[in-house]
Design a protein around this motif. Structure first.
Motif, PDB file in Angstrom:
ATOM      1  N   ALA A  36     -24.714  12.332 -24.297  1.00  0.00           N
ATOM      2  CA  ALA A  36     -25.428  11.071 -24.553  1.00  0.00           C
ATOM      3  C   ALA A  36     -25.120  10.048 -23.459  1.00  0.00           C
ATOM      4  CB  ALA A  36     -25.058  10.512 -25.927  1.00  0.00           C
ATOM      5  N   MET A  37     -23.866   9.994 -23.019  1.00  0.00           N
ATOM      6  CA  MET A  37     -23.499   9.061 -21.947  1.00  0.00           C
ATOM      7  C   MET A  37     -24.127   9.490 -20.626  1.00  0.00           C
ATOM      8  SD  MET A  37     -21.761   6.604 -23.328  1.00  0.00           S
ATOM      9  CE  MET A  37     -22.933   6.831 -24.676  1.00  0.00           C
ATOM     10  N   ALA A  38     -24.255  10.802 -20.405  1.00  0.00           N
ATOM     11  CA  ALA A  38     -24.914  11.292 -19.188  1.00  0.00           C
ATOM     12  C   ALA A  38     -26.388  10.896 -19.189  1.00  0.00           C
ATOM     13  CB  ALA A  38     -24.765  12.811 -19.070  1.00  0.00           C
ATOM     14  N   GLN A  39     -27.044  10.975 -20.350  1.00  0.00           N
ATOM     15  CA  GLN A  39     -28.435  10.544 -20.455  1.00  0.00           C
ATOM     16  C   GLN A  39     -28.554   9.048 -20.160  1.00  0.00           C
ATOM     17  OE1 GLN A  39     -29.258  11.833 -24.436  1.00  0.00           O
ATOM     18  NE2 GLN A  39     -29.707  13.929 -23.823  1.00  0.00           N
ATOM     19  N   ALA A  40     -27.611   8.267 -20.667  1.00  0.00           N
ATOM     20  CA  ALA A  40     -27.622   6.827 -20.393  1.00  0.00           C
ATOM     21  C   ALA A  40     -27.397   6.558 -18.903  1.00  0.00           C
ATOM     22  CB  ALA A  40     -26.563   6.121 -21.237  1.00  0.00           C
ATOM     23  N   GLN A  41     -26.548   7.350 -18.275  1.00  0.00           N
ATOM     24  CA  GLN A  41     -26.297   7.162 -16.848  1.00  0.00           C
ATOM     25  C   GLN A  41     -27.541   7.494 -16.031  1.00  0.00           C
ATOM     26  OE1 GLN A  41     -23.692   5.645 -15.681  1.00  0.00           O
ATOM     27  NE2 GLN A  41     -24.488   5.719 -13.608  1.00  0.00           N
ATOM     28  N   ARG A  42     -28.273   8.528 -16.432  1.00  0.00           N
ATOM     29  CA  ARG A  42     -29.519   8.842 -15.731  1.00  0.00           C
ATOM     30  C   ARG A  42     -30.517   7.687 -15.873  1.00  0.00           C
ATOM     31  NH1 ARG A  42     -27.971  14.032 -17.439  1.00  0.00           N
ATOM     32  NH2 ARG A  42     -29.115  13.949 -19.406  1.00  0.00           N
ATOM     33  N   ALA A  43     -30.600   7.101 -17.066  1.00  0.00           N
ATOM     34  CA  ALA A  43     -31.498   5.954 -17.275  1.00  0.00           C
ATOM     35  C   ALA A  43     -31.045   4.763 -16.441  1.00  0.00           C
ATOM     36  CB  ALA A  43     -31.549   5.584 -18.758  1.00  0.00           C
ATOM     37  N   LEU A 127     -23.760  -1.742 -14.074  1.00  0.00           N
ATOM     38  CA  LEU A 127     -23.098  -0.462 -13.825  1.00  0.00           C
ATOM     39  C   LEU A 127     -21.643  -0.476 -14.296  1.00  0.00           C
ATOM     40  CD1 LEU A 127     -24.619   0.534 -10.372  1.00  0.00           C
ATOM     41  CD2 LEU A 127     -25.275   1.312 -12.659  1.00  0.00           C
ATOM     42  N   ALA A 128     -20.962  -1.619 -14.179  1.00  0.00           N
ATOM     43  CA  ALA A 128     -19.589  -1.735 -14.685  1.00  0.00           C
ATOM     44  C   ALA A 128     -19.570  -1.608 -16.209  1.00  0.00           C
ATOM     45  CB  ALA A 128     -18.977  -3.065 -14.249  1.00  0.00           C
ATOM     46  N   ALA A 129     -20.549  -2.208 -16.866  1.00  0.00           N
ATOM     47  CA  ALA A 129     -20.644  -2.089 -18.330  1.00  0.00           C
ATOM     48  C   ALA A 129     -20.930  -0.649 -18.728  1.00  0.00           C
ATOM     49  CB  ALA A 129     -21.715  -3.032 -18.882  1.00  0.00           C
ATOM     50  N   ARG A 130     -21.757   0.054 -17.939  1.00  0.00           N
ATOM     51  CA  ARG A 130     -22.032   1.468 -18.216  1.00  0.00           C
ATOM     52  C   ARG A 130     -20.739   2.270 -18.123  1.00  0.00           C
ATOM     53  NH1 ARG A 130     -23.521   4.029 -20.478  1.00  0.00           N
ATOM     54  NH2 ARG A 130     -23.122   5.870 -19.268  1.00  0.00           N
ATOM     55  N   ALA A 131     -19.964   2.028 -17.070  1.00  0.00           N
ATOM     56  CA  ALA A 131     -18.725   2.775 -16.878  1.00  0.00           C
ATOM     57  C   ALA A 131     -17.744   2.491 -18.021  1.00  0.00           C
ATOM     58  CB  ALA A 131     -18.101   2.423 -15.532  1.00  0.00           C
ATOM     59  N   THR A 133     -18.494   1.688 -21.034  1.00  0.00           N
ATOM     60  CA  THR A 133     -19.022   2.371 -22.221  1.00  0.00           C
ATOM     61  C   THR A 133     -18.629   3.841 -22.195  1.00  0.00           C
ATOM     62  OG1 THR A 133     -20.879   0.835 -22.373  1.00  0.00           O
ATOM     63  CG2 THR A 133     -21.138   2.949 -23.465  1.00  0.00           C
ATOM     64  N   ASP A 134     -18.737   4.479 -21.046  1.00  0.00           N
ATOM     65  CA  ASP A 134     -18.356   5.888 -20.929  1.00  0.00           C
ATOM     66  C   ASP A 134     -16.894   6.085 -21.318  1.00  0.00           C
ATOM     67  OD1 ASP A 134     -20.884   6.508 -20.055  1.00  0.00           O
ATOM     68  OD2 ASP A 134     -20.323   6.838 -17.976  1.00  0.00           O
ATOM     69  N   VAL A 135     -16.029   5.217 -20.808  1.00  0.00           N
ATOM     70  CA  VAL A 135     -14.601   5.314 -21.108  1.00  0.00           C
ATOM     71  C   VAL A 135     -14.363   5.114 -22.606  1.00  0.00           C
ATOM     72  CG1 VAL A 135     -12.363   4.173 -20.757  1.00  0.00           C
ATOM     73  CG2 VAL A 135     -13.850   4.630 -18.798  1.00  0.00           C
ATOM     74  N   ALA A 136     -15.054   4.138 -23.188  1.00  0.00           N
ATOM     75  CA  ALA A 136     -14.834   3.796 -24.596  1.00  0.00           C
ATOM     76  C   ALA A 136     -15.372   4.831 -25.569  1.00  0.00           C
ATOM     77  CB  ALA A 136     -15.463   2.431 -24.896  1.00  0.00           C
ATOM     78  N   LEU A 137     -16.440   5.539 -25.217  1.00  0.00           N
ATOM     79  CA  LEU A 137     -17.136   6.340 -26.217  1.00  0.00           C
ATOM     80  C   LEU A 137     -17.233   7.842 -25.937  1.00  0.00           C
ATOM     81  CD1 LEU A 137     -20.044   3.843 -26.961  1.00  0.00           C
ATOM     82  CD2 LEU A 137     -17.873   4.094 -28.173  1.00  0.00           C
ATOM     83  N   SER A 138     -16.870   8.291 -24.770  1.00  0.00           N
ATOM     84  CA  SER A 138     -17.036   9.709 -24.432  1.00  0.00           C
ATOM     85  C   SER A 138     -16.157  10.630 -25.260  1.00  0.00           C
ATOM     86  CB  SER A 138     -16.773   9.947 -22.944  1.00  0.00           C
ATOM     87  OG  SER A 138     -17.775   9.333 -22.177  1.00  0.00           O
ATOM     88  N   GLY A 139     -15.087  10.118 -25.826  1.00  0.00           N
ATOM     89  CA  GLY A 139     -14.161  10.958 -26.583  1.00  0.00           C
ATOM     90  C   GLY A 139     -14.409  10.989 -28.080  1.00  0.00           C
ATOM     91  N   LEU A 140     -15.574  10.523 -28.530  1.00  0.00           N
ATOM     92  CA  LEU A 140     -15.848  10.519 -29.962  1.00  0.00           C
ATOM     93  C   LEU A 140     -15.930  11.940 -30.511  1.00  0.00           C
ATOM     94  CD1 LEU A 140     -18.578   7.725 -30.228  1.00  0.00           C
ATOM     95  CD2 LEU A 140     -16.105   7.531 -30.584  1.00  0.00           C
ATOM     96  N   SER A 141     -15.498  12.091 -31.748  1.00  0.00           N
ATOM     97  CA  SER A 141     -15.538  13.400 -32.402  1.00  0.00           C
ATOM     98  C   SER A 141     -16.848  13.572 -33.165  1.00  0.00           C
ATOM     99  CB  SER A 141     -14.369  13.523 -33.377  1.00  0.00           C
ATOM    100  OG  SER A 141     -14.592  12.664 -34.496  1.00  0.00           O
ATOM    101  N   HIS A 142     -17.087  14.788 -33.634  1.00  0.00           N
ATOM    102  CA  HIS A 142     -18.269  15.057 -34.455  1.00  0.00           C
ATOM    103  C   HIS A 142     -18.254  14.176 -35.705  1.00  0.00           C
ATOM    104  CE1 HIS A 142     -21.608  17.208 -36.237  1.00  0.00           C
ATOM    105  NE2 HIS A 142     -20.890  17.319 -37.350  1.00  0.00           N
ATOM    106  N   ASP A 143     -17.093  14.016 -36.325  1.00  0.00           N
ATOM    107  CA  ASP A 143     -16.985  13.161 -37.511  1.00  0.00           C
ATOM    108  C   ASP A 143     -17.301  11.705 -37.183  1.00  0.00           C
ATOM    109  OD1 ASP A 143     -16.321  15.333 -39.088  1.00  0.00           O
ATOM    110  OD2 ASP A 143     -14.154  14.939 -39.025  1.00  0.00           O
ATOM    111  N   ASP A 144     -16.877  11.238 -36.002  1.00  0.00           N
ATOM    112  CA  ASP A 144     -17.185   9.867 -35.585  1.00  0.00           C
ATOM    113  C   ASP A 144     -18.696   9.646 -35.525  1.00  0.00           C
ATOM    114  OD1 ASP A 144     -14.493   9.137 -35.256  1.00  0.00           O
ATOM    115  OD2 ASP A 144     -14.493   9.685 -33.122  1.00  0.00           O
ATOM    116  N   LEU A 145     -19.432  10.661 -35.070  1.00  0.00           N
ATOM    117  CA  LEU A 145     -20.884  10.527 -34.907  1.00  0.00           C
ATOM    118  C   LEU A 145     -21.600  10.306 -36.230  1.00  0.00           C
ATOM    119  CD1 LEU A 145     -21.593  13.278 -32.235  1.00  0.00           C
ATOM    120  CD2 LEU A 145     -21.152  10.848 -31.887  1.00  0.00           C
ATOM    121  N   GLU A 146     -20.981  10.702 -37.311  1.00  0.00           N
ATOM    122  CA  GLU A 146     -21.607  10.579 -38.630  1.00  0.00           C
ATOM    123  C   GLU A 146     -21.224   9.296 -39.361  1.00  0.00           C
ATOM    124  OE1 GLU A 146     -20.688  14.279 -40.567  1.00  0.00           O
ATOM    125  OE2 GLU A 146     -21.966  15.406 -39.171  1.00  0.00           O
ATOM    126  N   LYS A 147     -20.380   8.464 -38.767  1.00  0.00           N
ATOM    127  CA  LYS A 147     -19.964   7.218 -39.421  1.00  0.00           C
ATOM    128  C   LYS A 147     -21.128   6.236 -39.468  1.00  0.00           C
ATOM    129  CE  LYS A 147     -15.080   7.718 -38.582  1.00  0.00           C
ATOM    130  NZ  LYS A 147     -13.878   7.178 -37.953  1.00  0.00           N
TER     131      LYS A 147
END
Length: 193
Positions: A36-43, A127-131, A133-147
């Motif tokens: 998802a973060m890679a898709q955001a980076q492409r955008a 671009l700094a905000a994008r970076a 965001t990547d640091v803050a959210l790239s490590g989310l678990s499957h359970d986190d995604l369902e919160k």
């Protein structure tokens, strides 16, 4: 929730397709938050390609009195990027006795997303905000995604929020492109490439 426009159907469809692609990729060992973060980076790269090479004086051009100038479009992308990140982190980290909505005092302020400066300044902040965001959210678990979370008054989950990052950048990249076309500025070569 808030009334949505017809164009929102396109963006919700895009987000659903991105989530499906991420799920397929996750099945082959890919991590959905990273995808998802890679898709955001492409955008974000598309927006960067649109803005690079444009003169700074185009930032304050407004196609019509009620339309946002390019500066406001980019400032909005930055502010929303920061807000999406804060809301997503809140949804993941909050405890069950805390409100679903991000408390006002934790929301990013206009001071944190200034719209002043040249195109290079605005793009650098985005671009700094994008970076961040990547640091803050790239490590989310499957359970986190369902919160659970809220978006525009609607009940959603963290997965929806994660896929909203790329969609929002795409939405306002189109907005910026319309402003530039109205200003007589065809897409720069970087955008075309």
């Amino acid at each position: 929730g808030e009334d949505l426009e017809v164009r929102d159907i396109y963006h919700r469809t895009l987000e659903a397709e991105m989530a499906q692609l991420a799920a397929i990729a996750a099945g082959s060992g890919w991590n959905e938050p990273i995808e998802a973060m890679a898709q955001a980076q492409r955008a974000a790269g598309t927006v960067l390609g649109l803005l690079v090479g444009q003169p700074d004086d185009v930032l304050d051009f407004s196609p019509a009195p009620e339309d946002w100038p390019l500066r406001e479009v980019v400032r909005h992308m930055l502010q929303t990027k920061m807000s999406f990140c804060a809301n997503t982190r809140w949804a993941v980290e909050r405890t069950g006795d805390q409100p679903l909505a991000l408390p006002k005092e934790l929301r990013p302020t206009d001071r944190e997303a200034p719209g002043d400066g040249a195109i290079a300044d605005l793009v650098g902040r985005l671009l700094a905000a994008r970076a961040a965001t990547d640091v803050a959210l790239s490590g989310l678990s499957h359970d986190d995604l369902e919160k659970p979370s809220l978006w525009a008054g609607y009940s959603v989950d963290v997965r929806f929020r994660l896929h909203r990052f790329a969609s929002h950048l795409t939405e306002h990249g189109i907005h910026a492109e319309k402003v530039l076309r109205a200003a007589g500025r065809e897409p720069a070569e970087a955008r075309q490439m």
